[in-house]
Design an enzyme around this catalytic site. Structure first.
Site, PDB file in Angstrom:
ATOM      1  N   SER A  57       0.892  -1.049  -0.042  1.00 20.77           N
ATOM      2  CA  SER A  57      -0.117  -0.018  -0.128  1.00 20.77           C
ATOM      3  C   SER A  57       0.823   1.161  -0.258  1.00 20.77           C
ATOM      4  O   SER A  57       0.497   2.275  -0.701  1.00 20.77           O
ATOM      5  CB  SER A  57      -1.096  -0.053   1.018  1.00 20.77           C
ATOM      6  OG  SER A  57      -0.353  -0.250   2.121  1.00 20.77           O
ATOM      7  N   HIS A  79       5.441 -13.065   7.124  1.00 21.47           N
ATOM      8  CA  HIS A  79       5.876 -11.484   6.727  1.00 21.47           C
ATOM      9  C   HIS A  79       7.116 -11.561   5.721  1.00 21.47           C
ATOM     10  O   HIS A  79       7.960 -12.021   5.722  1.00 21.47           O
ATOM     11  CB  HIS A  79       6.309 -10.545   8.059  1.00 21.47           C
ATOM     12  CG  HIS A  79       5.862  -9.130   7.657  1.00 21.47           C
ATOM     13  ND1 HIS A  79       6.817  -8.332   7.133  1.00 21.47           N
ATOM     14  CD2 HIS A  79       4.905  -8.027   7.823  1.00 21.47           C
ATOM     15  CE1 HIS A  79       6.445  -7.184   7.008  1.00 21.47           C
ATOM     16  NE2 HIS A  79       5.097  -7.105   7.440  1.00 21.47           N
ATOM     17  N   ARG A 106       3.508  -4.935  16.796  1.00 17.25           N
ATOM     18  CA  ARG A 106       2.272  -4.579  16.505  1.00 17.25           C
ATOM     19  C   ARG A 106       1.355  -5.480  17.121  1.00 17.25           C
ATOM     20  O   ARG A 106       0.166  -5.386  17.490  1.00 17.25           O
ATOM     21  CB  ARG A 106       1.599  -4.261  15.157  1.00 17.25           C
ATOM     22  CG  ARG A 106       2.594  -3.035  14.423  1.00 17.25           C
ATOM     23  CD  ARG A 106       2.466  -2.913  13.094  1.00 17.25           C
ATOM     24  NE  ARG A 106       2.789  -4.078  12.307  1.00 17.25           N
ATOM     25  CZ  ARG A 106       2.520  -4.392  10.950  1.00 17.25           C
ATOM     26  NH1 ARG A 106       2.016  -3.248  10.429  1.00 17.25           N
ATOM     27  NH2 ARG A 106       2.794  -5.222  10.166  1.00 17.25           N
TER      28      ARG A 106
END
Ligand code: CMX
Length: 472
Positions: free
Chosen positions: A277, A354, A363
């Protein structure tokens, strides 16, 4: 402080940070740059010449310094490990995870102002930090909160554009349509068409980015209420901060949910520049597409199940596990069996793995800590905790998964579900609103630093084979 002294101070800081004094060191670093202006744009205006100088020096004195070699693996492997992007707001270390302008998540929780002392960081505070590299005071954060409120009005045609879609359209499709409709108000596009000088590109980019960030919660909440609450819209509450108001417009007023929303937005805001993104937003903006166009493109990448849609997939998967066994209290053996079933059907285990991280995502950890404090007995939270023990060894056994540990998306859904936001198809929209706070500042810096059109060189298969044969 010169750039190179700053870098050397920063690397010293990093090694000491790993010796558990991260907070004190981060404070020392950031205190060398105390903010003086009450409003964000004035603060930024002061910083821009210094940053421009630093980039100019790099280009003129160090342009040929190598950052690594490009290998065939990188070309065929989604450019993993290829350092090729400038991104100011944050960096991801494979072992340690995210740092926002040098600060870890626990640093942010301690140092960034909350609604009350000791509260979760306000999204306005992380926005200030990402854009300026400075820790804002409560006064500055409150002033930014007000600035965002004054920018938050959404034109009616945006809602009409969303209404043109069937209610059954995915929330991300409806949200992105709303963002595209917001683009009609782009200041950058308007000013550029009137002959805007390059040195001033950053100014309408600031306007667009801040307007976009300010307006997204109302658009996102509209999508939620339209799809799931019979179109009953809740107007914004101007007494609330950014995250609190977003939760309120969705229909949630439990103070704990508001705190979770502030934490959620903060930790999802930025994850360096290479993720799909963020990179998309940067790429699309480089031919001078305005921030709305760039951000809408970013949202379309976020909507992929291997990226931002994974939070939706995680809750769907957890619900399917519970449905299979008729209870969230599932034995380790039964869980193992279900995970193998998922893998054997050719699917990934969502929320694990990841592209950069090689340890548990911080997180994830901070959401776990929030859950341990507020909902330790929730059966879905307990299931998520159990999965953290059961999934990694199975992924490791596959022999190909580089990171078997949970990422951010493995946890967010059960917290949202606990507070009543049970419609998992909506989760990626929350991620999208948050990501604007990381992307917006970078787009402003892209224009302030005059970063050029992004245009890497590609290679044909035949050429790649010929180079490899020659090398062999
Ligand atoms: N379950 C099963 N297999 C997995 C896996 C998982 N959770 N994670 C990686 N793998 C597989 C890959 O599919 C790949 O298989 P093939 O070689 O057969 O294609 C192999 O392991 C190697 O992949 P990798 O190098 O470890 O991981 P990548 O950098 O290629 O991909 C990611 C990273 C996130 C796409 C991947 O780990 C994944 O699909 N995870 C599940 C989806 C998810 O949680 N995404 C959210 C990430 C965070 C975010 O962006 O929001």
């Amino acid at each position: 402080m010169s750039f190179f002294r700053s870098i050397s101070a920063l690397s010293k800081l990093r090694s000491r940070v790993t010796q558990q004094s991260s907070l004190a060191n981060s404070v020392r670093l950031l205190q060398t740059q105390t903010s003086s202006n009450l409003d964000l744009q004035s603060e930024l205006r002061e910083l821009i010449p210094e940053y421009q100088e630093r980039v100019k020096k790099l280009k003129t004195d160090y342009g040929k310094v190598e950052l690594g070699n490009i290998t065939v693996d990188m070309v065929l492997g989604g450019m993993r490990g290829m350092t090729a992007l400038l991104w100011l707001g944050s960096a991801v270390d494979p072992e340690e995870g995210i740092r926002f302008r040098g600060m870890t998540i626990p640093d942010c929780q301690k140092l960034l102002p909350g609604v009350k002392p000791g509260g979760e960081p306000l999204p306005e505070a992380i926005l200030w930090l990402l854009l300026t590299g400075k820790i804002p005071s409560k006064e500055q954060v409150d002033s930014l909160s007000q600035e965002l409120q004054t920018r938050a009005t959404v034109p009616d045609y945006v809602f009409k554009a969303i209404d043109a879609l069937p209610v059954s359209a995915h929330p991300m499709t409806q949200f992105t349509t709303g963002v595209m409709a917001l683009q009609v108000q782009s200041e950058f596009q308007k000013q550029h068409q009137s002959g805007l000088a390059k040195a001033r590109y950053w100014e309408p980019t600031y306007e667009d980015s801040m307007n976009l960030i300010a307006r997204l919660p109302a658009v996102a909440a509209y999508v939620y209420r339209r799809i799931f609450k019979d179109g009953k819209i809740i107007p914004r509450d101007e007494s609330l901060d950014y995250g609190g108001n977003y939760a309120h417009m969705l229909g949630f007023d439990d103070p704990q949910m508001l705190e979770f929303m502030r934490l959620y937005i903060t930790i999802h805001s930025d994850h360096e520049g290479g993720n799909v993104s963020s990179h998309t937003a940067h790429l699309v903006s480089t031919p001078l597409a305005d921030p709305y166009l760039a951000f809408a493109a970013a949202l379309n990448g976020l909507a992929g199940p291997l990226h931002g849609l994974a939070n939706q997939e995680v809750l769907r998967w957890i619900r399917s596990v519970v449905a299979e066994f008729g209870t969230p209290h599932i034995s380790t053996e039964e869980l193992k069996e279900y995970i193998h079933k998922t893998l054997n059907s050719g699917q990934v285990v969502p929320g694990y793995g990841h592209g950069v991280l090689r340890k548990t995502d911080p997180r994830y950890t901070c959401q776990r800590e929030f859950a341990l404090k507020h909902l330790p007995d929730d059966p879905y939270f307990q299931l998520v905790s159990k999965l953290k023990e059961v999934v990694p060894p199975i992924l490791l056994q596959l022999g190909k998964v580089k990171n078997p540990w949970p990422n951010v998306d493995a946890h967010s859904g059960v917290l949202l579900n606990y507070y009543g936001l049970t419609e998992e198809n909506y989760y990626t929209v929350l991620f999208g609103v948050s990501r604007s706070i990381g992307v917006g500042p970078q787009l402003i810096w892209d224009r302030a630093l005059g970063l050029p059109l992004e245009r890497p060189k590609s290679i044909t298969l035949e050429k790649l084979e010929a180079i490899c044969e020659k090398a062999a």
